[in-house]
Design an enzyme around this catalytic site. Structure first.
Site, mmCIF file in Angstrom:
data_model
loop_
_atom_site.group_PDB
_atom_site.id
_atom_site.type_symbol
_atom_site.label_atom_id
_atom_site.label_comp_id
_atom_site.label_asym_id
_atom_site.label_seq_id
_atom_site.Cartn_x
_atom_site.Cartn_y
_atom_site.Cartn_z
ATOM 1 C CG HIS A 177 82.423 45.260 7.012
ATOM 2 N ND1 HIS A 177 81.501 46.062 7.341
ATOM 3 C CD2 HIS A 177 81.933 44.149 6.655
ATOM 4 C CE1 HIS A 177 80.236 45.765 6.164
ATOM 5 N NE2 HIS A 177 80.989 44.773 6.137
ATOM 6 C CG ASP B 155 82.732 54.080 10.632
ATOM 7 O OD1 ASP B 155 81.795 54.266 11.396
ATOM 8 O OD2 ASP B 155 82.140 52.545 10.566
ATOM 9 C CG ASP C 195 77.158 52.981 12.221
ATOM 10 O OD1 ASP C 195 77.783 52.899 11.262
ATOM 11 O OD2 ASP C 195 76.355 52.077 11.342
ATOM 12 C CB CYS D 77 81.247 49.613 8.015
ATOM 13 S SG CYS D 77 79.938 49.929 8.943
#
Length: 580
Positions: free
Chosen positions: A188, A337, A96, A135
Protein backbone atom coordinates in the site's frame (compact mmCIF):
# COMPACT_ATOMS: atom_id res chain seq x y z
CA UNK A 1 -10.12 24.88 17.02
CA UNK A 2 -9.32 22.60 19.92
CA UNK A 3 -6.55 22.58 22.50
CA UNK A 4 -6.21 19.64 24.86
CA UNK A 5 -3.87 18.86 27.73
CA UNK A 6 -3.52 15.10 27.31
CA UNK A 7 -1.87 14.67 30.72
CA UNK A 8 -5.06 15.60 32.54
CA UNK A 9 -7.56 15.01 29.73
CA UNK A 10 -6.50 11.90 27.75
CA UNK A 11 -9.91 11.49 26.12
CA UNK A 12 -10.00 15.04 24.71
CA UNK A 13 -13.13 16.09 26.57
CA UNK A 14 -12.24 19.67 27.57
CA UNK A 15 -11.36 22.30 24.96
CA UNK A 16 -8.91 24.83 26.41
CA UNK A 17 -8.73 26.96 23.27
CA UNK A 18 -11.11 29.67 24.47
CA UNK A 19 -9.50 30.05 27.88
CA UNK A 20 -7.44 33.25 27.89
CA UNK A 21 -4.78 31.63 30.07
CA UNK A 22 -3.72 29.50 27.08
CA UNK A 23 -3.52 32.32 24.52
CA UNK A 24 0.30 32.32 24.49
CA UNK A 25 0.37 28.54 24.25
CA UNK A 26 -1.89 28.60 21.18
CA UNK A 27 0.24 31.27 19.50
CA UNK A 28 3.38 29.20 20.08
CA UNK A 29 1.73 26.14 18.59
CA UNK A 30 0.56 28.14 15.58
CA UNK A 31 4.14 29.26 15.04
CA UNK A 32 5.40 25.69 15.10
CA UNK A 33 2.72 24.60 12.62
CA UNK A 34 3.78 27.38 10.26
CA UNK A 35 7.39 26.25 10.48
CA UNK A 36 6.48 22.64 9.76
CA UNK A 37 4.23 23.60 6.86
CA UNK A 38 7.33 24.82 5.01
CA UNK A 39 8.57 21.21 4.95
CA UNK A 40 5.39 19.84 3.42
CA UNK A 41 5.94 18.02 0.13
CA UNK A 42 3.53 17.55 -2.74
CA UNK A 43 2.03 14.13 -3.25
CA UNK A 44 3.80 11.80 -5.66
CA UNK A 45 0.63 10.80 -7.53
CA UNK A 46 1.89 10.59 -11.09
CA UNK A 47 0.52 7.07 -11.34
CA UNK A 48 -3.00 8.15 -10.43
CA UNK A 49 -3.02 10.58 -13.37
CA UNK A 50 -2.81 7.60 -15.71
CA UNK A 51 -5.97 5.85 -14.62
CA UNK A 52 -6.95 4.89 -18.15
CA UNK A 53 -3.58 3.24 -18.78
CA UNK A 54 -3.77 1.51 -15.41
CA UNK A 55 -7.14 -0.06 -16.16
CA UNK A 56 -6.03 -1.17 -19.62
CA UNK A 57 -3.03 -2.96 -18.12
CA UNK A 58 -5.09 -4.50 -15.32
CA UNK A 59 -7.78 -5.72 -17.72
CA UNK A 60 -5.16 -7.24 -19.96
CA UNK A 61 -4.12 -9.73 -17.28
CA UNK A 62 -7.12 -9.44 -14.95
CA UNK A 63 -4.60 -8.56 -12.27
CA UNK A 64 -3.03 -5.66 -10.43
CA UNK A 65 0.16 -4.82 -12.33
CA UNK A 66 2.53 -1.81 -12.78
CA UNK A 67 1.50 0.43 -15.66
CA UNK A 68 4.42 2.86 -15.98
CA UNK A 69 7.90 2.20 -17.42
CA UNK A 70 10.71 3.21 -15.08
CA UNK A 71 13.51 5.44 -16.30
CA UNK A 72 15.80 4.61 -13.38
CA UNK A 73 16.77 1.51 -11.46
CA UNK A 74 16.64 0.61 -7.79
CA UNK A 75 19.55 1.78 -5.67
CA UNK A 76 22.16 -0.72 -4.60
CA UNK A 77 22.81 -0.88 -0.87
CA UNK A 78 26.34 -1.26 0.43
CA UNK A 79 26.93 -2.74 3.88
CA UNK A 80 28.63 -0.06 5.94
CA UNK A 81 28.02 -1.36 9.49
CA UNK A 82 29.56 -4.52 10.93
CA UNK A 83 27.68 -5.24 14.18
CA UNK A 84 29.04 -8.12 16.27
CA UNK A 85 25.76 -9.68 17.38
CA UNK A 86 22.78 -7.85 15.85
CA UNK A 87 19.30 -9.02 16.85
CA UNK A 88 16.69 -10.43 14.53
CA UNK A 89 13.88 -7.90 14.12
CA UNK A 90 10.27 -8.92 13.56
CA UNK A 91 7.81 -6.07 13.10
CA UNK A 92 4.15 -7.12 13.13
CA UNK A 93 1.81 -4.40 11.89
CA UNK A 94 -1.88 -5.12 12.46
CA UNK A 95 -4.34 -3.35 10.18
CA UNK A 96 -7.11 -1.20 11.71
CA UNK A 97 -6.87 -2.76 15.18
CA UNK A 98 -8.29 -0.19 17.58
CA UNK A 99 -7.20 0.65 21.11
CA UNK A 100 -10.20 -1.20 22.53
CA UNK A 101 -9.89 -4.28 20.28
CA UNK A 102 -6.84 -5.91 21.80
CA UNK A 103 -7.52 -8.19 24.74
CA UNK A 104 -5.29 -6.73 27.43
CA UNK A 105 -7.03 -3.35 27.33
CA UNK A 106 -10.41 -4.22 25.79
CA UNK A 107 -13.74 -3.71 27.51
CA UNK A 108 -15.73 -5.99 25.23
CA UNK A 109 -13.45 -8.84 24.16
CA UNK A 110 -10.76 -9.04 26.84
CA UNK A 111 -10.63 -12.82 26.38
CA UNK A 112 -10.01 -12.76 22.61
CA UNK A 113 -6.21 -12.41 22.36
CA UNK A 114 -4.57 -14.57 25.06
CA UNK A 115 -1.39 -15.25 23.07
CA UNK A 116 -0.89 -11.56 22.27
CA UNK A 117 -1.71 -10.65 25.87
CA UNK A 118 0.90 -13.09 27.13
CA UNK A 119 3.57 -11.63 24.87
CA UNK A 120 2.66 -8.12 25.98
CA UNK A 121 2.79 -9.16 29.64
CA UNK A 122 6.32 -10.47 29.11
CA UNK A 123 7.42 -7.32 27.27
CA UNK A 124 6.80 -3.57 27.53
CA UNK A 125 3.45 -2.01 26.58
CA UNK A 126 3.63 1.39 24.92
CA UNK A 127 0.69 3.24 26.42
CA UNK A 128 1.29 6.66 24.87
CA UNK A 129 2.07 5.52 21.33
CA UNK A 130 0.78 7.51 18.36
CA UNK A 131 0.63 6.83 14.66
CA UNK A 132 -0.90 8.49 11.62
CA UNK A 133 -4.63 8.32 10.95
CA UNK A 134 -4.74 5.73 8.14
CA UNK A 135 -2.89 2.99 6.30
CA UNK A 136 -0.60 4.66 3.77
CA UNK A 137 0.59 7.63 5.90
CA UNK A 138 1.44 5.26 8.76
CA UNK A 139 3.30 2.78 6.58
CA UNK A 140 5.27 5.54 4.93
CA UNK A 141 6.24 7.00 8.31
CA UNK A 142 7.16 3.58 9.69
CA UNK A 143 9.47 2.70 6.79
CA UNK A 144 11.15 6.11 6.47
CA UNK A 145 11.15 7.63 9.97
CA UNK A 146 9.61 10.77 8.47
CA UNK A 147 6.24 12.46 8.95
CA UNK A 148 3.65 11.93 6.25
CA UNK A 149 3.75 15.62 5.31
CA UNK A 150 7.35 15.17 4.14
CA UNK A 151 6.34 12.17 2.04
CA UNK A 152 3.31 13.73 0.35
CA UNK A 153 1.16 11.03 1.97
CA UNK A 154 -0.64 13.26 4.45
CA UNK A 155 -3.98 13.52 2.69
CA UNK A 156 -4.80 9.79 3.22
CA UNK A 157 -4.79 6.64 1.15
CA UNK A 158 -7.36 7.67 -1.47
CA UNK A 159 -5.39 10.30 -3.36
CA UNK A 160 -3.26 7.81 -5.27
CA UNK A 161 -0.09 9.13 -3.61
CA UNK A 162 2.88 6.77 -3.51
CA UNK A 163 6.03 6.64 -1.42
CA UNK A 164 8.53 8.74 -3.40
CA UNK A 165 11.46 6.82 -4.86
CA UNK A 166 13.71 9.46 -3.30
CA UNK A 167 13.02 7.96 0.12
CA UNK A 168 15.10 5.22 1.73
CA UNK A 169 13.13 2.55 3.57
CA UNK A 170 13.84 0.74 6.82
CA UNK A 171 14.61 -2.36 4.77
CA UNK A 172 17.31 -0.50 2.85
CA UNK A 173 18.73 0.98 6.03
CA UNK A 174 18.91 -2.47 7.63
CA UNK A 175 20.62 -3.92 4.59
CA UNK A 176 23.40 -1.43 5.23
CA UNK A 177 23.86 -3.24 8.56
CA UNK A 178 23.98 -6.67 6.90
CA UNK A 179 20.36 -7.75 7.40
CA UNK A 180 18.43 -10.07 5.14
CA UNK A 181 15.07 -8.37 4.71
CA UNK A 182 11.63 -9.92 4.18
CA UNK A 183 8.11 -8.63 3.84
CA UNK A 184 4.83 -10.56 3.92
CA UNK A 185 1.38 -8.98 3.58
CA UNK A 186 0.15 -5.51 2.71
CA UNK A 187 2.29 -2.97 0.86
CA UNK A 188 0.00 0.00 0.00
CA UNK A 189 2.83 2.41 -0.77
CA UNK A 190 2.63 2.43 -4.55
CA UNK A 191 2.65 -0.01 -7.45
CA UNK A 192 2.49 2.15 -10.57
CA UNK A 193 5.98 1.04 -11.62
CA UNK A 194 8.45 -1.74 -10.85
CA UNK A 195 10.68 0.69 -9.00
CA UNK A 196 7.96 1.30 -6.41
CA UNK A 197 7.41 -2.34 -5.51
CA UNK A 198 8.78 -3.91 -2.30
CA UNK A 199 11.53 -5.95 -3.98
CA UNK A 200 12.95 -2.69 -5.32
CA UNK A 201 12.59 -0.85 -2.00
CA UNK A 202 15.05 -2.94 -0.03
CA UNK A 203 13.28 -6.25 0.55
CA UNK A 204 15.19 -9.40 -0.43
CA UNK A 205 11.92 -11.32 -0.36
CA UNK A 206 8.38 -10.04 -0.60
CA UNK A 207 4.99 -11.73 -0.78
CA UNK A 208 1.63 -10.02 -0.55
CA UNK A 209 -0.69 -7.49 -2.11
CA UNK A 210 -0.15 -3.94 -3.30
CA UNK A 211 -3.47 -2.23 -2.56
CA UNK A 212 -5.25 -1.25 0.65
CA UNK A 213 -7.10 -4.54 0.96
CA UNK A 214 -8.02 -7.72 -0.88
CA UNK A 215 -10.86 -10.17 -0.49
CA UNK A 216 -9.68 -12.66 2.14
CA UNK A 217 -10.86 -15.58 0.01
CA UNK A 218 -10.44 -14.60 -3.66
CA UNK A 219 -7.28 -12.46 -3.14
CA UNK A 220 -8.78 -9.85 -5.47
CA UNK A 221 -8.91 -6.07 -5.30
CA UNK A 222 -11.99 -4.70 -7.09
CA UNK A 223 -12.17 -7.89 -9.13
CA UNK A 224 -8.46 -8.00 -10.09
CA UNK A 225 -6.05 -10.55 -8.61
CA UNK A 226 -3.63 -8.77 -6.29
CA UNK A 227 -1.17 -11.36 -4.99
CA UNK A 228 2.52 -11.10 -5.81
CA UNK A 229 5.84 -12.70 -4.95
CA UNK A 230 9.05 -10.74 -5.51
CA UNK A 231 7.28 -8.53 -8.03
CA UNK A 232 5.71 -11.33 -10.05
CA UNK A 233 2.06 -12.30 -10.11
CA UNK A 234 1.23 -15.47 -8.18
CA UNK A 235 -0.25 -18.16 -10.44
CA UNK A 236 -0.30 -21.10 -8.04
CA UNK A 237 -3.83 -22.52 -8.00
CA UNK A 238 -3.57 -23.64 -4.39
CA UNK A 239 -2.54 -20.19 -3.19
CA UNK A 240 -5.25 -18.49 -5.25
CA UNK A 241 -7.92 -20.98 -4.20
CA UNK A 242 -11.04 -19.32 -2.84
CA UNK A 243 -11.13 -22.07 -0.22
CA UNK A 244 -7.89 -20.79 1.37
CA UNK A 245 -8.21 -17.78 3.67
CA UNK A 246 -5.44 -15.26 3.04
CA UNK A 247 -4.45 -15.14 6.73
CA UNK A 248 -3.52 -18.84 6.54
CA UNK A 249 -1.65 -18.22 3.31
CA UNK A 250 0.40 -15.35 4.71
CA UNK A 251 1.05 -17.30 7.90
CA UNK A 252 2.51 -20.18 5.88
CA UNK A 253 4.76 -17.76 3.97
CA UNK A 254 6.02 -16.25 7.22
CA UNK A 255 6.81 -19.68 8.59
CA UNK A 256 8.67 -20.47 5.35
CA UNK A 257 10.66 -17.24 5.62
CA UNK A 258 11.75 -18.11 9.17
CA UNK A 259 12.63 -21.71 8.28
CA UNK A 260 14.54 -20.62 5.16
CA UNK A 261 16.51 -18.05 7.09
CA UNK A 262 17.43 -20.49 9.85
CA UNK A 263 18.65 -23.06 7.31
CA UNK A 264 20.32 -20.90 4.67
CA UNK A 265 21.33 -17.67 6.43
CA UNK A 266 22.19 -18.72 10.00
CA UNK A 267 24.99 -16.15 10.33
CA UNK A 268 22.95 -13.22 9.04
CA UNK A 269 20.45 -11.15 11.04
CA UNK A 270 16.84 -11.29 9.79
CA UNK A 271 14.34 -8.50 9.38
CA UNK A 272 10.74 -9.58 8.90
CA UNK A 273 8.06 -6.98 8.20
CA UNK A 274 4.81 -8.86 8.74
CA UNK A 275 2.22 -6.41 7.45
CA UNK A 276 -0.98 -8.18 8.40
CA UNK A 277 -4.24 -8.01 6.50
CA UNK A 278 -6.07 -8.70 9.74
CA UNK A 279 -8.34 -7.07 10.87
CA UNK A 280 -9.05 -4.76 7.91
CA UNK A 281 -12.26 -4.61 5.86
CA UNK A 282 -13.81 -6.75 4.34
CA UNK A 283 -14.73 -8.53 7.56
CA UNK A 284 -14.52 -12.19 6.50
CA UNK A 285 -13.45 -14.50 9.32
CA UNK A 286 -13.56 -18.26 8.68
CA UNK A 287 -16.53 -20.00 10.27
CA UNK A 288 -14.31 -21.76 12.81
CA UNK A 289 -13.37 -18.38 14.27
CA UNK A 290 -16.71 -16.67 13.81
CA UNK A 291 -18.41 -19.52 15.68
CA UNK A 292 -16.50 -18.53 18.80
CA UNK A 293 -17.93 -15.02 18.72
CA UNK A 294 -21.63 -14.26 18.99
CA UNK A 295 -23.15 -10.80 19.14
CA UNK A 296 -26.38 -9.02 18.38
CA UNK A 297 -24.35 -7.05 15.86
CA UNK A 298 -22.84 -8.81 12.82
CA UNK A 299 -19.97 -6.36 12.40
CA UNK A 300 -18.93 -6.83 16.03
CA UNK A 301 -19.05 -10.62 15.68
CA UNK A 302 -17.02 -10.51 12.45
CA UNK A 303 -14.46 -8.18 14.01
CA UNK A 304 -14.21 -10.53 16.97
CA UNK A 305 -13.68 -13.52 14.66
CA UNK A 306 -10.85 -11.76 12.82
CA UNK A 307 -9.29 -10.72 16.13
CA UNK A 308 -9.34 -14.28 17.48
CA UNK A 309 -7.75 -15.40 14.22
CA UNK A 310 -5.13 -12.66 14.57
CA UNK A 311 -4.21 -14.08 17.96
CA UNK A 312 -3.63 -17.55 16.54
CA UNK A 313 -1.49 -16.09 13.75
CA UNK A 314 0.73 -14.34 16.31
CA UNK A 315 0.94 -17.50 18.41
CA UNK A 316 2.13 -19.50 15.41
CA UNK A 317 4.61 -16.78 14.43
CA UNK A 318 6.26 -16.83 17.83
CA UNK A 319 6.25 -20.62 17.88
CA UNK A 320 8.06 -20.68 14.53
CA UNK A 321 10.74 -18.36 15.88
CA UNK A 322 11.20 -20.54 18.91
CA UNK A 323 11.23 -23.82 17.01
CA UNK A 324 14.12 -22.53 14.86
CA UNK A 325 16.10 -21.28 17.89
CA UNK A 326 15.81 -17.65 16.81
CA UNK A 327 13.69 -16.21 19.59
CA UNK A 328 16.49 -15.64 22.11
CA UNK A 329 18.01 -13.02 19.83
CA UNK A 330 14.79 -11.53 18.43
CA UNK A 331 13.08 -8.22 19.06
CA UNK A 332 9.38 -8.58 18.26
CA UNK A 333 7.28 -5.47 17.88
CA UNK A 334 3.50 -5.53 17.64
CA UNK A 335 1.57 -2.39 16.68
CA UNK A 336 -1.50 -1.26 14.78
CA UNK A 337 -1.27 1.16 11.86
CA UNK A 338 -4.06 3.45 13.10
CA UNK A 339 -7.18 3.51 15.24
CA UNK A 340 -10.18 1.24 14.88
CA UNK A 341 -12.01 1.40 11.57
CA UNK A 342 -15.52 2.71 10.98
CA UNK A 343 -15.70 1.24 7.45
CA UNK A 344 -19.02 -0.33 8.29
CA UNK A 345 -22.52 0.85 9.14
CA UNK A 346 -22.02 -0.61 12.60
CA UNK A 347 -19.26 -1.24 15.13
CA UNK A 348 -16.11 -2.78 13.66
CA UNK A 349 -12.79 -1.60 15.03
CA UNK A 350 -13.17 0.22 18.31
CA UNK A 351 -11.11 2.99 19.93
CA UNK A 352 -13.04 3.62 23.14
CA UNK A 353 -12.42 5.54 25.38
CA UNK A 354 -11.01 7.95 22.81
CA UNK A 355 -12.93 10.13 20.40
CA UNK A 356 -13.02 9.15 16.76
CA UNK A 357 -11.59 6.31 14.74
CA UNK A 358 -9.53 5.73 11.60
CA UNK A 359 -9.28 8.83 9.35
CA UNK A 360 -9.75 11.19 12.29
CA UNK A 361 -7.10 13.18 14.15
CA UNK A 362 -8.69 12.64 17.52
CA UNK A 363 -6.94 10.05 19.63
CA UNK A 364 -9.29 7.32 18.43
CA UNK A 365 -7.69 7.66 14.99
CA UNK A 366 -4.05 8.07 15.97
CA UNK A 367 -3.60 6.19 19.28
CA UNK A 368 -2.85 2.54 18.63
CA UNK A 369 -2.05 -0.53 20.71
CA UNK A 370 1.66 -1.39 20.66
CA UNK A 371 4.23 -3.34 22.64
CA UNK A 372 7.75 -4.74 22.42
CA UNK A 373 8.63 -8.31 23.34
CA UNK A 374 12.12 -9.74 23.56
CA UNK A 375 14.27 -11.87 25.84
CA UNK A 376 16.79 -9.05 25.28
CA UNK A 377 14.66 -6.73 27.43
CA UNK A 378 16.08 -6.54 30.98
CA UNK A 379 14.12 -8.78 33.33
CA UNK A 380 13.54 -5.88 35.71
CA UNK A 381 11.28 -4.09 33.22
CA UNK A 382 9.50 -7.02 31.59
CA UNK A 383 5.77 -6.71 32.12
CA UNK A 384 5.96 -2.95 32.55
CA UNK A 385 4.27 -0.08 30.74
CA UNK A 386 6.06 2.82 29.14
CA UNK A 387 4.09 6.06 29.41
CA UNK A 388 6.42 8.33 27.47
CA UNK A 389 5.44 9.91 24.17
CA UNK A 390 6.29 7.80 21.12
CA UNK A 391 5.39 7.96 17.43
CA UNK A 392 5.49 5.59 14.48
CA UNK A 393 8.39 7.61 13.01
CA UNK A 394 10.54 6.59 15.98
CA UNK A 395 10.80 2.94 14.96
CA UNK A 396 13.36 3.45 12.22
CA UNK A 397 16.01 5.23 14.34
CA UNK A 398 15.25 2.97 17.31
CA UNK A 399 15.71 -0.22 15.31
CA UNK A 400 18.73 1.10 13.46
CA UNK A 401 20.35 1.93 16.77
CA UNK A 402 19.82 -1.66 17.90
CA UNK A 403 20.92 -3.12 14.56
CA UNK A 404 24.19 -1.18 14.50
CA UNK A 405 24.89 -1.36 18.24
CA UNK A 406 24.47 2.40 18.53
CA UNK A 407 26.66 3.31 15.56
CA UNK A 408 23.93 4.40 13.14
CA UNK A 409 24.84 7.84 11.81
CA UNK A 410 21.62 8.72 9.98
CA UNK A 411 19.73 8.00 6.80
CA UNK A 412 21.58 5.99 4.16
CA UNK A 413 20.80 8.66 1.58
CA UNK A 414 21.05 11.66 3.89
CA UNK A 415 17.35 12.46 4.46
CA UNK A 416 16.35 14.20 7.66
CA UNK A 417 14.73 11.80 10.14
CA UNK A 418 11.84 13.01 12.28
CA UNK A 419 11.90 10.03 14.64
CA UNK A 420 14.22 9.59 17.60
CA UNK A 421 15.89 6.53 19.13
CA UNK A 422 13.56 5.48 21.95
CA UNK A 423 15.24 2.27 23.15
CA UNK A 424 17.11 3.58 26.21
CA UNK A 425 14.08 5.56 27.38
CA UNK A 426 11.77 2.55 26.98
CA UNK A 427 13.92 0.02 28.82
CA UNK A 428 14.81 2.43 31.63
CA UNK A 429 11.38 4.05 31.95
CA UNK A 430 12.94 7.49 31.65
CA UNK A 431 11.43 10.61 30.09
CA UNK A 432 10.77 10.41 26.38
CA UNK A 433 13.19 12.23 24.08
CA UNK A 434 10.19 12.74 21.77
CA UNK A 435 8.91 16.30 22.08
CA UNK A 436 6.52 16.83 19.19
CA UNK A 437 4.33 15.02 16.67
CA UNK A 438 3.04 16.39 13.37
CA UNK A 439 -0.20 14.50 12.79
CA UNK A 440 -1.34 16.50 9.80
CA UNK A 441 -0.93 19.85 8.02
CA UNK A 442 -2.85 20.76 4.89
CA UNK A 443 -1.14 22.40 1.93
CA UNK A 444 -2.92 25.67 2.70
CA UNK A 445 -1.91 25.53 6.35
CA UNK A 446 -5.52 26.16 7.39
CA UNK A 447 -5.95 22.63 8.72
CA UNK A 448 -3.58 21.00 11.14
CA UNK A 449 -3.20 18.57 14.02
CA UNK A 450 -0.05 19.00 16.07
CA UNK A 451 1.27 17.84 19.44
CA UNK A 452 3.95 19.27 21.66
CA UNK A 453 4.59 17.71 25.04
CA UNK A 454 1.25 17.27 26.76
CA UNK A 455 -0.57 19.60 24.41
CA UNK A 456 -2.52 18.62 21.33
CA UNK A 457 -3.81 21.34 19.02
CA UNK A 458 -6.37 20.58 16.31
CA UNK A 459 -6.93 23.44 13.89
CA UNK A 460 -10.06 23.39 11.73
CA UNK A 461 -10.30 19.60 11.77
CA UNK A 462 -13.54 17.81 12.60
CA UNK A 463 -14.23 16.83 16.19
CA UNK A 464 -15.29 13.19 16.22
CA UNK A 465 -17.75 11.56 18.60
CA UNK A 466 -17.04 8.66 20.92
CA UNK A 467 -17.70 5.28 19.32
CA UNK A 468 -20.27 2.94 20.79
CA UNK A 469 -18.90 -0.28 22.22
CA UNK A 470 -20.02 -3.54 20.67
CA UNK A 471 -20.40 -6.55 22.93
CA UNK A 472 -19.71 -10.18 22.23
CA UNK A 473 -22.32 -12.07 24.21
CA UNK A 474 -20.60 -15.48 24.28
CA UNK A 475 -17.00 -16.48 24.26
CA UNK A 476 -15.61 -19.76 23.00
CA UNK A 477 -18.50 -21.97 21.99
CA UNK A 478 -16.39 -25.12 21.83
CA UNK A 479 -13.18 -26.55 23.20
CA UNK A 480 -10.20 -25.16 21.34
CA UNK A 481 -6.44 -25.33 21.55
CA UNK A 482 -3.77 -23.67 19.48
CA UNK A 483 -1.83 -25.87 17.11
CA UNK A 484 1.39 -24.88 18.81
CA UNK A 485 1.47 -24.99 22.59
CA UNK A 486 4.89 -23.47 23.25
CA UNK A 487 3.61 -19.90 23.22
CA UNK A 488 5.32 -18.60 26.34
CA UNK A 489 8.73 -17.47 25.11
CA UNK A 490 10.43 -16.89 28.43
CA UNK A 491 10.53 -20.58 29.34
CA UNK A 492 10.08 -23.99 27.79
CA UNK A 493 6.94 -25.14 29.57
CA UNK A 494 3.92 -26.23 27.57
CA UNK A 495 1.29 -23.52 27.61
CA UNK A 496 -2.00 -23.98 25.74
CA UNK A 497 -4.25 -20.99 25.11
CA UNK A 498 -7.08 -20.54 25.56
CA UNK A 499 -7.67 -23.19 28.22
CA UNK A 500 -10.13 -26.01 27.72
CA UNK A 501 -13.64 -24.83 28.40
CA UNK A 502 -14.20 -26.70 31.70
CA UNK A 503 -11.15 -24.98 33.19
CA UNK A 504 -11.77 -21.61 31.55
CA UNK A 505 -13.48 -20.14 34.62
CA UNK A 506 -10.66 -21.10 36.95
CA UNK A 507 -7.92 -19.77 34.72
CA UNK A 508 -9.83 -16.65 33.67
CA UNK A 509 -10.49 -15.49 37.22
CA UNK A 510 -7.17 -16.55 38.67
CA UNK A 511 -4.89 -15.87 35.74
CA UNK A 512 -2.66 -13.61 37.83
CA UNK A 513 -2.38 -16.06 40.73
CA UNK A 514 0.86 -17.99 41.05
CA UNK A 515 0.68 -21.39 39.41
CA UNK A 516 1.14 -23.25 42.69
CA UNK A 517 -1.85 -21.49 44.23
CA UNK A 518 -3.82 -22.03 41.04
CA UNK A 519 -3.14 -25.76 41.07
CA UNK A 520 -4.23 -25.99 44.69
CA UNK A 521 -7.43 -24.09 43.95
CA UNK A 522 -8.13 -26.12 40.81
CA UNK A 523 -7.81 -29.46 42.62
CA UNK A 524 -10.35 -28.38 45.20
CA UNK A 525 -12.58 -26.79 42.58
CA UNK A 526 -12.61 -30.01 40.56
CA UNK A 527 -14.24 -31.90 43.43
CA UNK A 528 -17.50 -30.01 42.94
CA UNK A 529 -20.16 -31.57 40.79
CA UNK A 530 -20.09 -29.63 37.53
CA UNK A 531 -23.88 -29.64 37.12
CA UNK A 532 -24.35 -28.12 40.56
CA UNK A 533 -21.72 -25.50 39.85
CA UNK A 534 -23.32 -24.61 36.53
CA UNK A 535 -26.68 -24.09 38.24
CA UNK A 536 -25.16 -21.80 40.86
CA UNK A 537 -23.34 -19.75 38.25
CA UNK A 538 -26.50 -19.47 36.13
CA UNK A 539 -28.48 -18.08 39.08
CA UNK A 540 -25.73 -15.58 39.87
CA UNK A 541 -25.48 -14.57 36.22
CA UNK A 542 -29.21 -13.94 35.87
CA UNK A 543 -29.24 -11.88 39.05
CA UNK A 544 -26.56 -9.52 37.88
CA UNK A 545 -27.32 -9.34 34.14
CA UNK A 546 -29.65 -6.35 34.46
CA UNK A 547 -27.22 -4.34 36.57
CA UNK A 548 -24.27 -5.13 34.33
CA UNK A 549 -26.19 -4.25 31.16
CA UNK A 550 -27.27 -0.85 32.50
CA UNK A 551 -23.87 0.17 33.82
CA UNK A 552 -21.38 -1.58 31.56
CA UNK A 553 -20.74 1.22 29.08
CA UNK A 554 -20.03 3.85 31.74
CA UNK A 555 -18.07 1.34 33.80
CA UNK A 556 -15.99 0.34 30.79
CA UNK A 557 -15.18 3.91 29.92
CA UNK A 558 -14.29 4.74 33.52
CA UNK A 559 -12.15 1.62 33.78
CA UNK A 560 -10.07 2.50 30.73
CA UNK A 561 -9.72 6.14 31.71
CA UNK A 562 -8.32 5.04 35.07
CA UNK A 563 -5.75 2.89 33.27
CA UNK A 564 -4.68 5.56 30.78
CA UNK A 565 -1.16 6.88 31.26
CA UNK A 566 -0.39 10.38 32.47
CA UNK A 567 2.38 12.03 30.53
CA UNK A 568 5.01 13.42 32.81
CA UNK A 569 5.54 17.16 32.57
CA UNK A 570 6.83 19.38 35.33
CA UNK A 571 4.67 22.25 34.16
CA UNK A 572 1.37 21.22 32.61
CA UNK A 573 0.21 24.75 31.88
CA UNK A 574 3.10 26.07 29.85
CA UNK A 575 4.94 25.01 26.75
CA UNK A 576 8.59 24.11 26.75
CA UNK A 577 10.63 27.35 26.46
CA UNK A 578 12.19 26.00 23.26
CA UNK A 579 9.03 26.71 21.30
CA UNK A 580 7.88 29.90 23.04
Amino acid sequence: KYLYDLSSDPTESTNLFFKTYYYTTVQSLEKKITQWSLLLNQADNYGSSQTTTQLEVWKGCNCVHPWIEDETTAREIEQIYQPANPPHIVFVLADDLGWNDIGYQSTYQSWATPAIDLLASEGIKLKFYFTHDSCTPSRGALLTGRYSIRLGLHEDAFTGAELPVTEATLAEELKSAGYRTNMVGKWHLGSSSELRLPHNRGFDYSYGYYNGYIDYWTKEFNGYTDLHENGGLVYDDDELSSDLHSAYLFQSKVENVIADHAENYPDQPMFLYYSLQLVHFPYQPPDEFLSRCQSDDDATANMCGLTVMLDEVIANLTCALKSHDMIDNTILIFASDNGGSDESDSVAGNSVPFRGHKFSFNRGGISAPAFIHSPLIPESVRGSEYNGLMHVTDWLPTLMGLATEGKWSGSYIGNDIDGVDMWDAIITGSDSPKQEIVNYISESGLYASYQYGNYKYDKNVDLQDFDEVGYVTTRYSKEYEYSCSAISLMNDEEFSLPFYSKWHFVNHVYKHVKQSRLDKFASKFASFHWTTLASILAIIGISFTGIIYINRKNDDKDKIEQELPVVSNDNNNELDPLIS
